[in-house]
Scaffold this motif. Structure first.
Motif, PDB file in Angstrom:
ATOM      1  N   PHE A 164       0.810  -1.218   0.000  1.00 42.54           N
ATOM      2  CA  PHE A 164       0.000   0.000   0.000  1.00 42.54           C
ATOM      3  C   PHE A 164       0.844   1.269   0.000  1.00 42.54           C
ATOM      4  CE2 PHE A 164      -1.933   3.478   2.388  1.00 42.54           C
ATOM      5  CZ  PHE A 164      -3.001   3.765   1.554  1.00 42.54           C
ATOM      6  N   TRP A 165       1.784   1.386   0.951  1.00 39.67           N
ATOM      7  CA  TRP A 165       2.555   2.629   1.086  1.00 39.67           C
ATOM      8  C   TRP A 165       3.447   2.901  -0.114  1.00 39.67           C
ATOM      9  CZ3 TRP A 165       0.363   5.900   4.025  1.00 39.67           C
ATOM     10  CH2 TRP A 165      -0.327   5.484   5.168  1.00 39.67           C
TER      11      TRP A 165
ATOM     12  N   LEU B 121       1.122   4.017  -2.886  1.00 38.78           N
ATOM     13  CA  LEU B 121       0.620   5.377  -2.671  1.00 38.78           C
ATOM     14  C   LEU B 121       1.702   6.409  -2.980  1.00 38.78           C
ATOM     15  CD1 LEU B 121      -1.807   7.057  -1.785  1.00 38.78           C
ATOM     16  CD2 LEU B 121      -0.965   6.875   0.560  1.00 38.78           C
ATOM     17  N   LEU B 122       2.919   6.111  -2.580  1.00 37.17           N
ATOM     18  CA  LEU B 122       4.031   7.031  -2.848  1.00 37.17           C
ATOM     19  C   LEU B 122       4.285   7.170  -4.355  1.00 37.17           C
ATOM     20  CD1 LEU B 122       6.318   8.785  -1.676  1.00 37.17           C
ATOM     21  CD2 LEU B 122       7.738   6.735  -1.710  1.00 37.17           C
TER      22      LEU B 122
ATOM     23  N   SER C 233       1.373   8.966  -6.006  1.00 36.65           N
ATOM     24  CA  SER C 233       1.419  10.397  -5.671  1.00 36.65           C
ATOM     25  C   SER C 233       2.499  11.110  -6.479  1.00 36.65           C
ATOM     26  CB  SER C 233       1.667  10.587  -4.174  1.00 36.65           C
ATOM     27  OG  SER C 233       0.589  10.058  -3.431  1.00 36.65           O
TER      28      SER C 233
END
Length: 116
Positions: free
Chosen positions: A87-88, A91-92, A95
């Protein structure tokens, strides 16, 4: 100061409501999240504080042009997640791709003489 606190509270309530709806139904959560509710709130706050319709028109135009690159997030994020990225990191990366799309959109608009 109280007016600013009310604006923050209403906006926060909106975000919490969307996340609560999304827990129950991703389709309904997506529908509610896709509504331009934050833009409408910003337009209402701007007009209420300034009474300036031209500022509202400028904001609306800017929102239109910058919604387009924001869609990159909603393309890249699910692609990465469904391919097994965490997930992280997903997301990074999504983004960062969205930020790059904003820069590209700004450059394209400037090339065509569109200033926001």
């Amino acid at each position: 100061m109280a007016y600013a606190a009310i604006k923050v509270l209403l906006t926060a309530l909106l975000v919490v409501a969307i996340s609560e709806v999304a827990k129950r139904s991703s389709v309904l959560g997506g529908l509610v999240a896709s509504l331009p509710l934050t833009s409408l709130l910003a337009i209402i706050w701007l007009y209420g504080e300034t009474g300036d319709a031209s500022k509202v028109a400028q904001l609306s135009t800017s929102v239109f042009w910058y919604v387009l690159p924001s869609l990159v997030l909603f393309i890249v994020l699910p692609l990465l997640l469904t391919r097994g990225f965490g997930f992280w990191p997903s997301l990074l990366i999504a983004s960062a791709a969205t930020f790059a799309a904003y820069l590209l959109m700004t450059a394209v608009l400037a090339r065509f003489g569109i200033t926001l």
